[in-house]
Design an enzyme around this catalytic site. Sequence first.
Site, PDB file in Angstrom:
ATOM      1  CE  LYS A 188      31.236  33.651 -30.439  1.00 27.91           C
ATOM      2  NZ  LYS A 188      30.023  33.552 -30.996  1.00 27.91           N
ATOM      3  CD  GLU A 262      37.746  40.821 -43.092  1.00 29.00           C
ATOM      4  OE1 GLU A 262      37.173  42.278 -42.853  1.00 29.00           O
ATOM      5  OE2 GLU A 262      36.767  39.768 -42.992  1.00 29.00           O
ATOM      6  CB  CYS A 296      33.400  44.119 -43.888  1.00 29.92           C
ATOM      7  SG  CYS A 296      34.181  42.433 -44.646  1.00 29.92           S
ATOM      8  CD  GLU A 394      31.154  47.658 -41.641  1.00 22.23           C
ATOM      9  OE1 GLU A 394      31.503  47.023 -42.610  1.00 22.23           O
ATOM     10  OE2 GLU A 394      31.770  47.561 -40.456  1.00 22.23           O
TER      11      GLU A 394
END
Length: 495
Positions: A188, A262, A296, A394
């Site tokens: 997906k 991850e 990231c 983040e």
Amino acid sequence: MNPLEIIPVAHERLRTVRRQHFIGGRFASTSSTEAISVTNPATGQSLGTIPNGTSADVDAAVAAARSALPDWSRRTPGARAETLFAVADVVDANAGLLAAVESINVGKPLAAAAEEIAVVSDCLRFMAGAARSAQTPAAGQYLPGLLSCIKREPVGVIGAVTPWNFPLMMAAWKIAPILAAGNTLVLKPSQLTPLSVLLLLEMTADVLPPGLLNVVLGRGSQIGDALSKHPGIDMMALTGSLASGRAVARQAADGIKRVHLELGGKAPLLVFPDADLDALVETLVATGYTNAGQDCGAATRVVCHRDVHDTVVEKLVAGAESLVMGDPGADDRVQLGPVISAAHRNRIAAMVEQACSDGAKIATGGEIPDRSGFFYPATVLTDVAAGTQMARDEVFGPVISVETFTDESEGIAKANDVDYGLAASVWTADQRRALRIVDQLDFGTVWANTHLAFATEMPWAGFGQSGYGRDNSTYALEDYTRTKHVLLPMDGTAD
């Protein structure tokens, strides 16, 4: 060809690309009546729609993957490698077009997208070869009269969810090791950036055996949920946000599925007074603002010794202000494109506002520009206090924050003061100090005097809330296999 000449070619090609699920080797219609708009973030204009898939679409894709699994898993690693090499050849032959589609759909500079397409091909080729040289412990007589050996087998049918920031590269990081290890796959892609994956499927439909790679389009909250819970899925793999990772792990738990995650990061750059500050700032600008900081592992958190703080900030502000911001498809000088959506831009702005409320100061940037598209300027924040949201969470945008420390132990403590553990770097001319600090930084990848340097041969993996599971390297192949201990009688009897 001038770099911008490929952009209209890509727009023309996107008018005809199939916007359907890919199941059992062909594009397939859906019973869903809901459409999701795909947008060019640099202009805010629509690039068309994709269907929001249903559980029935997931059922069909899983069935196709299960049907293809027996033949594919029994093929030799060499035979599987030939298929992956053929896909890599297609990628190489169409690298310019695929890069242009990534540039349009994600909003990143074309040069940055081109680097990612090269990684896609390299990943496919590496995994094709690595599967042929998989290692196990030596066979031996560990019990009297019995010969022990280890077989590495595919896990089965893997469900994978990939993000919008590096659409084709992140898909390749899943597709290549999963298929090389003998598994089949239901993927997906992000509903925000599915176009390069769909284009590659069109290009490779005659290369991939039917059912090997299936794609279901739609929102993660629906398709990811259905994959995680599906009894026909043996393992889930996701690259995405912490929230998405938690959801997939929670939903996979009932079926005792293996999970490969991850997730996010908050990468510190620990800077000492003897560091090469020009090289540092050059790296900060390149790896903190490329792809608008939507990475990231992006270099967006500077933990800087107090003695060089002012110099670092001065150089960093100059670097940030030198960047050309705009639509990468309209100007090949553009170095800073948009962020992915208006909602994401507003989230970034809210985090900067909160940082200022927590005592931070804006050295440059920090205001949403008055223009079409989803732009946010290259921003530098100083006086960021330890423990605040800006220091620990983040941003995923073009915002670099600067904290200070006075001695080595304080710097290490501040660098480690995050829940994430994906990546970090240390900047110093003292190699003994670099080696000493590398051991104390609690991150899956640590660089010295550089940042975001990758090699397909080496793993990309995090600690803590950055997840578990390895992308790249032979470790990724191990993640997508299971071990079977086989014992054979040494004397020919079955006792």
